[in-house]
Design a protein around this motif. Sequence first.
Motif, PDB file in Angstrom:
ATOM      1  N   ASP A 154     -27.776  35.631  24.526  1.00 33.60           N
ATOM      2  CA  ASP A 154     -26.616  35.000  25.164  1.00 33.60           C
ATOM      3  C   ASP A 154     -27.074  33.856  26.066  1.00 33.60           C
ATOM      4  OD1 ASP A 154     -24.124  36.384  24.395  1.00 33.60           O
ATOM      5  OD2 ASP A 154     -25.085  38.145  25.260  1.00 33.60           O
ATOM      6  N   MET A 155     -28.082  34.141  26.890  1.00 32.45           N
ATOM      7  CA  MET A 155     -28.594  33.119  27.809  1.00 32.45           C
ATOM      8  C   MET A 155     -29.152  31.919  27.043  1.00 32.45           C
ATOM      9  SD  MET A 155     -27.900  34.517  30.675  1.00 32.45           S
ATOM     10  CE  MET A 155     -27.709  36.095  31.511  1.00 32.45           C
ATOM     11  N   LEU A 156     -29.872  32.216  25.958  1.00 32.28           N
ATOM     12  CA  LEU A 156     -30.439  31.146  25.144  1.00 32.28           C
ATOM     13  C   LEU A 156     -29.342  30.307  24.512  1.00 32.28           C
ATOM     14  CD1 LEU A 156     -32.891  29.794  23.802  1.00 32.28           C
ATOM     15  CD2 LEU A 156     -32.728  31.508  21.977  1.00 32.28           C
ATOM     16  N   ALA A 157     -28.295  30.954  24.039  1.00 36.62           N
ATOM     17  CA  ALA A 157     -27.195  30.237  23.398  1.00 36.62           C
ATOM     18  C   ALA A 157     -26.488  29.317  24.391  1.00 36.62           C
ATOM     19  CB  ALA A 157     -26.207  31.229  22.795  1.00 36.62           C
ATOM     20  N   VAL A 158     -26.259  29.814  25.603  1.00 35.79           N
ATOM     21  CA  VAL A 158     -25.600  28.985  26.631  1.00 35.79           C
ATOM     22  C   VAL A 158     -26.494  27.814  27.015  1.00 35.79           C
ATOM     23  CG1 VAL A 158     -24.757  28.959  29.004  1.00 35.79           C
ATOM     24  CG2 VAL A 158     -24.219  30.895  27.517  1.00 35.79           C
ATOM     25  N   ALA A 159     -27.790  28.064  27.170  1.00 36.11           N
ATOM     26  CA  ALA A 159     -28.726  26.992  27.513  1.00 36.11           C
ATOM     27  C   ALA A 159     -28.758  25.933  26.410  1.00 36.11           C
ATOM     28  CB  ALA A 159     -30.122  27.563  27.744  1.00 36.11           C
ATOM     29  N   LEU A 160     -28.712  26.384  25.157  1.00 33.43           N
ATOM     30  CA  LEU A 160     -28.704  25.447  24.032  1.00 33.43           C
ATOM     31  C   LEU A 160     -27.444  24.597  24.048  1.00 33.43           C
ATOM     32  CD1 LEU A 160     -29.939  24.468  21.334  1.00 33.43           C
ATOM     33  CD2 LEU A 160     -28.609  26.258  20.210  1.00 33.43           C
ATOM     34  N   LEU A 161     -26.298  25.231  24.294  1.00 26.96           N
ATOM     35  CA  LEU A 161     -25.031  24.503  24.338  1.00 26.96           C
ATOM     36  C   LEU A 161     -25.057  23.420  25.413  1.00 26.96           C
ATOM     37  CD1 LEU A 161     -21.978  24.463  23.345  1.00 26.96           C
ATOM     38  CD2 LEU A 161     -21.521  25.816  25.403  1.00 26.96           C
ATOM     39  N   ILE A 162     -25.483  23.801  26.615  1.00 29.11           N
ATOM     40  CA  ILE A 162     -25.507  22.845  27.722  1.00 29.11           C
ATOM     41  C   ILE A 162     -26.550  21.760  27.472  1.00 29.11           C
ATOM     42  CG2 ILE A 162     -25.983  22.585  30.191  1.00 29.11           C
ATOM     43  CD1 ILE A 162     -24.837  25.396  30.586  1.00 29.11           C
ATOM     44  N   GLY A 163     -27.708  22.159  26.924  1.00 28.37           N
ATOM     45  CA  GLY A 163     -28.750  21.178  26.631  1.00 28.37           C
ATOM     46  C   GLY A 163     -28.314  20.162  25.590  1.00 28.37           C
ATOM     47  N   LEU A 164     -27.640  20.628  24.539  1.00 25.71           N
ATOM     48  CA  LEU A 164     -27.157  19.712  23.504  1.00 25.71           C
ATOM     49  C   LEU A 164     -26.069  18.793  24.058  1.00 25.71           C
ATOM     50  CD1 LEU A 164     -26.998  22.067  20.378  1.00 25.71           C
ATOM     51  CD2 LEU A 164     -28.604  20.191  20.787  1.00 25.71           C
ATOM     52  N   TRP A 165     -25.187  19.355  24.875  1.00 26.95           N
ATOM     53  CA  TRP A 165     -24.122  18.542  25.488  1.00 26.95           C
ATOM     54  C   TRP A 165     -24.712  17.418  26.341  1.00 26.95           C
ATOM     55  CZ3 TRP A 165     -23.002  19.220  30.969  1.00 26.95           C
ATOM     56  CH2 TRP A 165     -21.940  18.430  31.422  1.00 26.95           C
TER      57      TRP A 165
END
Length: 231
Positions: free
Chosen positions: A14-25
């Motif tokens: 979950d944490m990795l997915a959120v970090a990926l979302l914010i990083g891509l944004w």
Amino acid sequence: MDIFSRLSLFTALDMLAVALLIGLWYGLGWMIEHPPAGHPSVSRLMAQYRRDWMAQFVTRTPRIFDANIIDSLRQGTAFFVSASMIAIGGGVALIGNSERLEGLARDLTLPVPALVIEVKILLVILFLGNALLKFVWAHRLFGYCSILMAAVPNDPNDPQAFHRAGQAAEVNITAAKSFNRGMRSIYYALGALAWLLGPLALIGGAVITTGVLVRREFLSESRRVMMQREV
């Protein structure tokens, strides 16, 4: 429940997915605004067309056409301001209704407590909140641009004419940049909704959202047309 207990409800994925979302944004936003010199984004191409517009504006008589364009840009921005506020209000109302959240979890067959759903919806609201602030500022900047355009002398030979038109162009570009940032936040808010289905769905939503935006900014047919500046 303390913060550590709440965090324990989420997995490392979950944490990795959120970090990926914010990083891509964030990363995609930076790439769009600072593209490679040999491959400009649609946003950068449009910035030059906005400068060309203001250069033509100086000698255009009458200037009703230009006023209509600015009014259209402000109306479009105002629409997204209203839409963002409505969406945020809906999200906040949903978070405040624990029974509805539990029903949503059952409908999605997700064996998770309401608190987890609340956090996932909160992520969407944060993106929507960022979009709202960007749209509000863009609307105000388009208003500034209209005033600067009104201050451009009617005489093209006036030494202030092209200078003030250039100022209007730069404010217009800044307004468009803020509007585009708001639109990207809307896109990623939609991608963040996938988290309701789990971290793998969020990763998929983040990647698909980024792919759609990359195509539209760097690989679209409209970009190809904009690149054809020579007659």
